[in-house]
Scaffold this motif. Structure first.
Motif, mmCIF file in Angstrom:
data_model
loop_
_atom_site.group_PDB
_atom_site.id
_atom_site.type_symbol
_atom_site.label_atom_id
_atom_site.label_comp_id
_atom_site.label_asym_id
_atom_site.label_seq_id
_atom_site.Cartn_x
_atom_site.Cartn_y
_atom_site.Cartn_z
ATOM 1 N N ILE A 190 133.777 63.238 -7.431
ATOM 2 C CA ILE A 190 132.506 64.104 -7.385
ATOM 3 C C ILE A 190 132.913 65.563 -6.041
ATOM 4 O O ILE A 190 132.303 66.783 -5.862
ATOM 5 C CB ILE A 190 131.456 63.737 -6.878
ATOM 6 N N LEU A 238 123.294 62.216 -2.958
ATOM 7 C CA LEU A 238 123.475 61.952 -4.110
ATOM 8 C C LEU A 238 124.419 60.020 -3.925
ATOM 9 O O LEU A 238 124.637 59.489 -2.615
ATOM 10 C CB LEU A 238 124.916 62.167 -4.481
ATOM 11 N N ILE A 266 123.349 57.559 -9.234
ATOM 12 C CA ILE A 266 124.155 57.171 -10.087
ATOM 13 C C ILE A 266 123.063 55.317 -10.978
ATOM 14 O O ILE A 266 122.773 54.693 -10.015
ATOM 15 C CB ILE A 266 125.197 56.651 -9.910
ATOM 16 N N ILE A 296 122.073 60.460 -12.888
ATOM 17 C CA ILE A 296 122.645 61.882 -12.197
ATOM 18 C C ILE A 296 123.210 62.666 -13.506
ATOM 19 O O ILE A 296 123.515 61.878 -13.896
ATOM 20 C CB ILE A 296 122.845 62.125 -11.319
ATOM 21 N N GLY A 297 122.715 63.492 -13.279
ATOM 22 C CA GLY A 297 124.403 64.692 -14.025
ATOM 23 C C GLY A 297 123.350 65.819 -14.933
ATOM 24 O O GLY A 297 122.238 65.148 -15.631
ATOM 25 N N LEU A 298 123.722 65.895 -16.492
ATOM 26 C CA LEU A 298 123.310 66.594 -17.394
ATOM 27 C C LEU A 298 123.016 65.172 -18.433
ATOM 28 O O LEU A 298 124.279 65.136 -18.624
ATOM 29 C CB LEU A 298 123.807 67.723 -17.520
ATOM 30 N N LYS A 304 130.925 58.358 -19.315
ATOM 31 C CA LYS A 304 131.246 57.982 -17.748
ATOM 32 C C LYS A 304 132.608 57.889 -17.623
ATOM 33 O O LYS A 304 132.838 57.515 -16.255
ATOM 34 C CB LYS A 304 130.847 56.423 -18.584
ATOM 35 N N ILE A 309 131.494 63.403 -15.031
ATOM 36 C CA ILE A 309 130.438 62.513 -14.597
ATOM 37 C C ILE A 309 129.981 64.472 -13.339
ATOM 38 O O ILE A 309 129.193 63.963 -13.254
ATOM 39 C CB ILE A 309 130.348 61.197 -13.895
ATOM 40 N N ALA A 310 131.147 63.885 -12.814
ATOM 41 C CA ALA A 310 131.629 64.330 -11.253
ATOM 42 C C ALA A 310 130.965 66.189 -12.057
ATOM 43 O O ALA A 310 130.545 67.253 -11.650
ATOM 44 C CB ALA A 310 132.859 64.795 -10.943
ATOM 45 N N SER A 312 129.202 67.149 -14.533
ATOM 46 C CA SER A 312 127.756 67.102 -15.245
ATOM 47 C C SER A 312 127.034 67.135 -13.967
ATOM 48 O O SER A 312 125.836 67.908 -13.718
ATOM 49 C CB SER A 312 127.540 65.905 -15.714
ATOM 50 N N VAL A 313 127.445 66.156 -13.008
ATOM 51 C CA VAL A 313 126.542 66.728 -11.437
ATOM 52 C C VAL A 313 126.369 68.240 -10.993
ATOM 53 O O VAL A 313 125.412 68.753 -10.569
ATOM 54 C CB VAL A 313 126.812 65.602 -10.464
ATOM 55 N N ASP A 316 124.531 70.178 -13.220
ATOM 56 C CA ASP A 316 122.854 70.527 -13.125
ATOM 57 C C ASP A 316 123.044 70.629 -11.004
ATOM 58 O O ASP A 316 121.555 71.744 -11.263
ATOM 59 C CB ASP A 316 123.065 69.004 -12.727
#
Length: 337
Positions: A190, A238, A266, A296-298, A304, A309-310, A312-313, A316
């Motif tokens: 992230i 976060l 998370i 968190i995220g979309l 995973k 994830i980064a 996606s966050v 968002d």
């Protein structure tokens, strides 16, 4: 977030003359917005004004300008469709200016203000064959065009600068603080994803071994909880530490403090249910609980993998930031009616 002034200073430190390209104004569809900057030197460039044939042609023009010592600046208009065969179909007006050792003072001040996320204006006064540059702080938010010339908004077709005219460029794009708690694999991904984005990152962990990671501040659990409790109302938060108990302590502190425009932790739906049950048992209201985002995220991105994830966050939070900007603009419009 990219610091164009530091990029320019790096070229001067390398004994390279450089050109600063600024999008003054756009009309119709254009690849980047007014105020976008790109640094060009003979051997390369930093930043982008949108890519494609426009960027190729402008970079070439900037390098040719550097080969003519007496040329200090140029104003260039580009219709994107007929001239450059780009399907955007819009029009841009660009400002190209030579950077050399005489530019160091204002570039240094601009770089420092960007590092500190302080809004400022770049003021350029046009004199016969020369430019004078200065940096001025912006002391309050204003509903104004990002670039103005001679007192009015810069135009892609309007009059060109005349001697005595002043060009004012606002450099006050909002950079809300992002408090990132946790420097594990996901936290690291992230932090990398957010490095070029319009957020001011504050990154924390409790483990001494994370002190070697650039940008991480190692704090005690109590110190981290104090950061969460004292967050500003416009901050993003976060929580993704290595310890669920610490996650819960930070969530409790953040909700109790009343800050954060976005606060996420998370976890799975099971973790969310357990946290919500404990928070209710600890006396948090339903209104307070609605401020917590978990997972968190979309929601449509199920991977995973830390890097996914980064992304996606980041997507968002950027969408939330843009929605807040639109709401603010609509509020300013209603207030002016």
């Amino acid at each position: 977030m990219r610091n164009w002034a530091r990029a320019a200073l790096a070229r001067l430190d390398a004994h390279d003359e450089a050109a600063l390209v600024t999008v003054l104004a756009t009309e119709g569809s254009a690849p980047r917005e007014a105020g976008t900057k790109m640094v060009v030197w003979r051997g390369g460039q930093d930043g982008t004004i949108g890519g494609g044939n426009l960027e190729y042609r402008v970079a070439d023009q900037a390098r040719r300008m550097l080969d003519v010592p007496q040329t200090q600046f140029a104003i260039q208009d580009y219709p994107l469709g007929p001239l450059l065969a780009q399907c955007c179909g819009g029009r841009v007006r660009l400002f190209l200016e030579r950077l050399n050792d005489n530019s160091r003072d204002w570039l240094t001040e601009a770089a420092q203000r960007m590092d500190a996320a302080q809004p400022f204006e770049v003021r350029t006064r046009f004199e016969p064959g020369a430019l004078s540059k200065s940096i001025a702080p912006i002391l309050s938010a204003r509903d104004a065009a990002p670039v103005t010339l001679a007192g009015g908004p810069a135009s892609a077709r309007g009059p060109r600068p005349a001697p005595g005219d002043e060009l004012v460029e606002r450099a006050d794009a909002p950079r809300p603080p992002l408090l990132l708690f946790g420097a594990g694999h996901v936290g690291h991904a992230i932090a990398r994803a957010f490095e070029p984005l319009p957020f001011q990152l504050f990154w924390y962990d409790t483990r001494p071994e994370t002190d070697d990671l650039p940008g991480v501040s190692v704090l005690s659990p109590a110190e981290m909880a104090a950061k969460a409790m004292g967050a500003d109302p416009d901050a993003f938060g976060l929580v993704l530490t290595h310890d669920h108990a610490l996650d819960y302590a930070l969530v409790s502190a953040g909700l109790a403090g009343g800050g954060f425009s976005y606060f996420g932790v998370i976890g799975s739906k099971t973790k969310r249910a357990r946290f919500m049950r404990r928070l209710r048992d600890d006396g948090f209201s339903e209104a307070a609980l609605t401020r917590l985002t978990c997972p968190i995220g979309l929601p449509h991105l199920k991977s995973k993998a830390p890097e996914v994830i980064a992304v996606s966050v980041a997507a968002d939070l950027l969408m939330r930031q843009e929605a807040a900007r639109v709401r603010n603009d609509e509020g300013l419009i209603r207030a002016s009616l």
